[in-house]
Design a protein around this motif. Structure first.
Motif, short mmCIF file in Angstrom:
data_model
loop_
_atom_site.label_atom_id
_atom_site.label_comp_id
_atom_site.label_asym_id
_atom_site.label_seq_id
_atom_site.Cartn_x
_atom_site.Cartn_y
_atom_site.Cartn_z
N LEU A 347 0.84 -1.20 0.00
CA LEU A 347 0.00 0.00 0.00
C LEU A 347 0.87 1.25 0.00
O LEU A 347 1.82 1.37 0.77
N SER A 360 -10.15 -0.22 6.05
CA SER A 360 -9.60 -1.09 5.02
C SER A 360 -10.72 -1.89 4.36
O SER A 360 -11.56 -2.46 5.05
N HIS A 393 -14.37 0.71 -5.73
CA HIS A 393 -14.76 -0.57 -5.14
C HIS A 393 -15.08 -1.57 -6.24
O HIS A 393 -15.32 -1.23 -7.40
N GLU A 484 -7.25 -4.09 -2.58
CA GLU A 484 -7.43 -3.61 -1.22
C GLU A 484 -7.34 -2.09 -1.26
O GLU A 484 -6.47 -1.54 -1.94
N THR A 485 -8.23 -1.43 -0.57
CA THR A 485 -8.22 0.03 -0.54
C THR A 485 -8.31 0.53 0.89
O THR A 485 -8.83 -0.16 1.77
N SER A 487 -9.94 3.84 2.75
CA SER A 487 -10.89 4.88 2.43
C SER A 487 -11.52 5.39 3.71
O SER A 487 -11.47 4.73 4.76
N LEU A 493 -10.87 7.87 -0.97
CA LEU A 493 -9.82 6.91 -1.31
C LEU A 493 -8.44 7.49 -1.02
O LEU A 493 -8.12 8.59 -1.43
N ARG A 495 -5.46 4.92 -0.44
CA ARG A 495 -4.43 3.93 -0.77
C ARG A 495 -5.07 2.80 -1.57
O ARG A 495 -6.25 2.50 -1.42
N ILE A 496 -4.23 2.18 -2.42
CA ILE A 496 -4.68 1.02 -3.21
C ILE A 496 -3.55 0.01 -3.26
O ILE A 496 -2.37 0.39 -3.36
#
Length: 946
Positions: A347, A360, A393, A484-485, A487, A493, A495-496
């Motif tokens: 991340l 998460s 998502h 995985e994010t 938010s 948002l 992180r990805i």
């Protein structure tokens, strides 16, 4: 400002031994009682047994939480690790910063190992069985996000008054610093527990009268009365006994007192399995332990026990309660098969400021890998009214995520939704996140675009592609099974990462069939950084960046590196004609014969160049950096043994960072294909080069490896030749301008010896006819030191050939409105050394041209200022003047406010058939500012070799 302490996240106590004066050296109020604290203070050693727990967003495991080994507090929340601690290598940090919720440090907190063990006992887990992931998740939720936090956002109760900038030592608070587990007084007490008197009843039969009929409690069964007293705190029990005759008359049995002790004092876990319990006088034990665990100083207090009780009752419920709740939630979620053994791409932060509390969301594309064959893969991207991307998502037909999907209700702002669907015969391989800095009071970064990369080498774009780019991509020989994010409702948002499995598990699934080599399509090395405007092309490897110890502004995830690609093929490298570097580190440029030039950096004010004979086979083979508090030197070296030196590079022992790397087996160097850098405050005149690195390739166009050895260039404590040492001439006669001086700067003093101070030496041919001589002067420091930063000879013979020492290109700065008298801002504004008159009189660089019309030089006049013998020896070079063969003279180039008084000594170097040139010694101005110009310090004649 001084230093500052931080405190244990669990107990709130100090994480190092506190200091206090002896009683005879200070006020007794601010000391500890020497009868309570051992004189050698060994009973406080547990305070130093500290661990740090934190998160490594770059970790490829689904669990990113790490726990350090023993750590010692240095200051301001920084902890040093023991040599060999694997966390040091994993994070690439020599010290860990704690409680820093914002900035480039990942959030981490310190705690006493003893306190974590106590938490395990509170949770009835045993040993050190607290799950680190759930533990850290709770700690992060409790984070104090203020800038100078030193504890969590907990109610630390009675210890809070001691949590000042430094731990507040006060008489009577000794229990705060005693171990809540290793309690010698308690251990001694347990060895000889008080026993019942011989005639004390040993059974639990009801004793005594039931009380008066008017007392309603008298109608209750004895067992119920015991239960009332059992579950009331001891203070309430005393009050009840005073108000109810029935309760007062109800005798409490010995076993009841044991039950009461274990109910009221669960922190006395040592007493839960005492042998011979029926012989112990539990009422007496209850009284002793109640008195011993009180916070107030008394003859009965057991300090360690008082600290245990404090932690157990005041702190652990605030951590243990949420932990137990989270544990129950996790127990209800089964890990699907598709995530078993999976890893993550890591991340990275994508926006700033990052929301204070993130949730998460982990989405997977199917329950099993086999289910991916016909899995419906669709993403919903949420954009706000300004077209910034605020949510992402996975939206398959039947939701299979661990978290509920994001809907409009998930945000505190209005959004629109755009969809991206992965075709059933294709797969997701990566996402390119485009973001931009948005000036909003303090600078912030927002996401403006998402590009979904597919296995078919196609992509689907949502939003803009104009901005800085971050590549998130599955690793080599892996395929994506989920995302995985991070938010939050208020920030969106942030992180990805991609969840991935090894490629061999996808064999037989058509959508993951080989569609070409991933490294041929994207640069997996580029996932390390955010890149300004463009991602380095495939095939180039990215070295780790080098940054100084004063680089506080750089945040690896949010500071866009600027790539300067020299070339990705040998034909491209052969087209290079010159490389230029701003002597004040504002920018770097590569020029080509048949291609547009390429450059990085915000300001090209004074460009110093090295011509490259690319068509003749010359290649740039090495970059050497000097990095102190920031990068302070760059040396560019070619395979012909020629070099360009900017700043401090070339002669200092600190020049140890050399690129590209050398293969340890073949001893060959990789091809140098480019470099990169990051500038802080890029849009201001005070922009600084804060980080540097290298781009290289193991092969170019089928050509494996680069040179076998680097050219042997002079280095050490003497100046080095630039661009290279001459082979046809040699030095002759004295060095004009050689001096040694002791200087005092405030309370500091230093010794300056000019020949040792100079970085480089160059020679210039003075025997040929000249069209013109160009000289550039810069702002100076010493009135009796000539500030010549560049000299250019334009020869009359040949094709208008030019030879330049110093920077010869001075393009107009795009940022020049913050100086005095419209002269532009320069680093001299920070010197504070009587420079204001000069700053207002003229710009930082002055350019002078002396026309010769094809005449030769007869001599050069060196104007010298002798050093006072009390301060040193020798003479400063205070001015330079050329004389042509017809007796005409150039301007006298000297300090802008210099006067021609009798204190100067004039020396001449006459040019003859044998004496044909000048050797120039170049060194920094010594203005003691961030970036200094390099000026001519001394001259020496050069003669032909016989």
């Amino acid at each position: 400002m001084g230093g500052a302490d931080v405190y244990c996240a669990i107990c709130g106590g100090p994480v190092s031994l506190p200091w206090w004066p002896d009683e005879d050296e200070g006020e007794t109020e601010y000391t500890y009682d020497p009868t309570v604290i051992r004189e050698d203070r060994l009973d406080l050693d547990w305070l130093k047994d500290v661990r740090v727990i934190g998160e490594d967003p770059a970790s490829t495991g689904l669990s990113r939480i790490w726990v350090s080994g023993p750590a010692s507090h240095e200051d301001h929340g920084y902890f040093n690790l023991e040599e060999g601690d694997p966390i040091m290598e994993q994070l690439g940090e020599e010290s860990l910063r704690t409680y820093a919720y914002k900035g480039h440090h990942s959030f981490a907190v310190p705690y006493h190992q003893t306190c974590r063990t106590l938490l395990s006992k509170y949770l009835s887990i045993g040993g050190d069985g607290v799950d680190k992931d759930m533990f850290f998740q709770i700690l992060r939720q409790l984070a104090d996000t203020s800038e100078y936090a030193h504890v969590l956002k907990l109610d630390y109760g009675s210890v809070s008054k001691n949590q000042e900038q430094y731990w507040c030592v006060s008489r009577g608070d000794e229990h705060f610093v005693h171990s809540p587990l290793d309690i010698p007084q308690l251990a001694e007490y347990l060895l000889s527990l008080p026993e019942l008197e011989p005639d004390h009843p040993m059974n639990d039969a009801p004793q005594g009268r039931y009380g008066a009929a008017s007392d309603p409690i008298s109608t209750l069964p004895i067992e119920l009365r015991w239960s009332i007293l059992l579950h009331a705190d001891i203070t309430s029990v005393v009050r009840l006994l005073r108000t109810s005759k029935a309760l007062y008359a109800t005798k409490q049995s010995n076993s009841w007192w044991r039950r009461k002790l274990l109910t009221d004092m669960p922190w006395l876990f040592e007493l839960s399995a005492v042998e011979g319990a029926d012989k112990v006088d539990w009422a007496r034990v209850y009284k002793d332990m109640w008195l011993g665990s009180r916070y107030r100083p008394s003859a009965h207090r057991i300090t360690g026990l008082a600290n245990r009780r404090r932690i157990w009752e005041e702190l652990l419920p605030q951590i243990g309660g949420p932990y137990e709740k989270l544990q129950k939630e996790n127990d209800q979620v089964d890990l699907p098969d598709i995530l078993k053994g999976a890893s993550s791409t890591g991340l990275r932060r994508l926006m700033s400021p990052e929301p204070e509390v993130n949730s998460s969301f982990r989405f997977y594309f199917a329950q099993s890998i086999a289910g991916l064959r016909d899995a419906y893969i669709e993403f919903h991207v949420h954009l706000d009214q300004e077209r910034f991307i605020r949510g992402l998502h996975f939206a398959e037909r039947q939701q299979r995520s661990e978290q509920s999907h994001l809907t409009q209700d998930a945000f505190d702002f209005a959004t629109s939704v755009e969809s991206v669907q992965v075709p059933v015969n294709d797969c997701l391989t990566g996402i390119i996140v485009t973001s931009r800095e948005i000036p909003e009071g303090e600078s912030s970064r927002k996401i403006v675009g998402l590009e979904f990369l597919l296995g078919s080498s196609t992509s689907q774009q949502i939003g803009s592609i104009d901005g800085d780019r971050r590549l998130i991509h599955v690793s080599k020989d892996h395929f994506a099974v989920g995302i995985e994010t991070f938010s939050s409702p208020e920030g969106g948002l942030s992180r990805i990462s991609l969840i991935q499995q090894p490629a061999f598990l996808a064999r037989g699934i058509d959508r993951f069939s080989s569609r070409g080599s991933t490294p041929d399509r994207v640069n997996l090395e580029a996932t390390k950084y955010l890149w300004r405007k463009q991602i380095p092309p495939p095939g180039l490897q990215v070295s780790e960046h080098q940054t100084g110890y004063w680089t506080f502004a750089m945040e690896k995830d949010l500071s866009p590196m600027e790539p300067l690609v020299f070339g990705t093929t040998d034909a491209e490298l052969a087209d290079i004609t010159a490389i230029s570097v701003d002597v004040l580190f504002g920018g770097i440029e590569v020029r080509y014969g048949n291609r547009p030039s390429r450059s990085i950096g915000p300001r090209n004010l004074a460009m110093k160049s090295l011509t490259i004979d690319g068509q003749g086979g010359e290649r740039v083979v090495a970059l050497n950096y000097v990095v102190t508090y920031i990068p302070m030197g760059i040396r560019i070296v070619t395979n012909y043994g020629r070099q360009l030196v900017v700043g401090q590079a070339g002669r200092r022992p600190t020049e140890q960072v050399q690129y590209p790397p050398q293969d340890p087996e073949t001893k060959q160097f990789a091809h140098l294909a480019g470099m990169y850098g990051w500038w802080s405050s890029r849009d201001t005149p005070k922009s600084r080069l804060e980080a540097v690195g290298c781009l290289f390739a193991a092969e170019l166009g089928g050509k494996h490896q680069g040179v076998n050895e680097m050219p042997e260039l002079a280095s050490g404590q003497s100046p080095i030749w630039e661009p290279s040492a001459p082979s046809s001439v040699r030095e002759t006669g004295p060095v004009l301008g050689d001096f040694f001086v002791k200087e005092t700067l405030g309370i500091n003093s230093r010794t300056l010896e000019v020949l040792d101070h100079c970085t480089t030496v160059s020679w210039i041919d003075c025997s040929r006819p000249l069209l013109e001589v160009r000289v550039t002067l810069c702002h100076s420091f010493r009135e009796k030191q000539v500030p010549v930063s560049a000299i250019t000879f334009k020869y009359a013979d040949g094709a208008n050939e030019e030879l330049t020492i110093g920077p010869e290109i001075h393009p107009q700065s795009p940022i020049d409105t913050q100086g005095e008298a419209d002269n532009g801002w320069c680093w001299c504004f920070l010197s504070g050394r009587n420079t204001q008159d000069e700053l207002g009189a003229h710009p930082h660089y002055q350019h002078h041209v002396w026309e010769l019309g094809g005449k030769r030089l007869q001599s050069v006049r060196a104007i010298l200022s002798p050093i006072d013998e009390a301060d040193g020896r020798g003479s400063r070079l205070a001015g330079i003047q050329f004389i042509a063969e017809d007796g005409s003279e150039s301007p006298k180039w000297s300090h802008w406010n210099s006067s021609s008084d009798d204190a100067y000594v004039i020396e001449h170097i006459a040019f003859t058939d044998e004496r044909v040139g000048l050797k120039l010694f170049m060194g920094e101005t010594h203005r003691s500012v961030t970036y200094e110009d390099t000026i001519v310090y001394a001259l020496q004649a050069m003669e032909r070799l016989v």
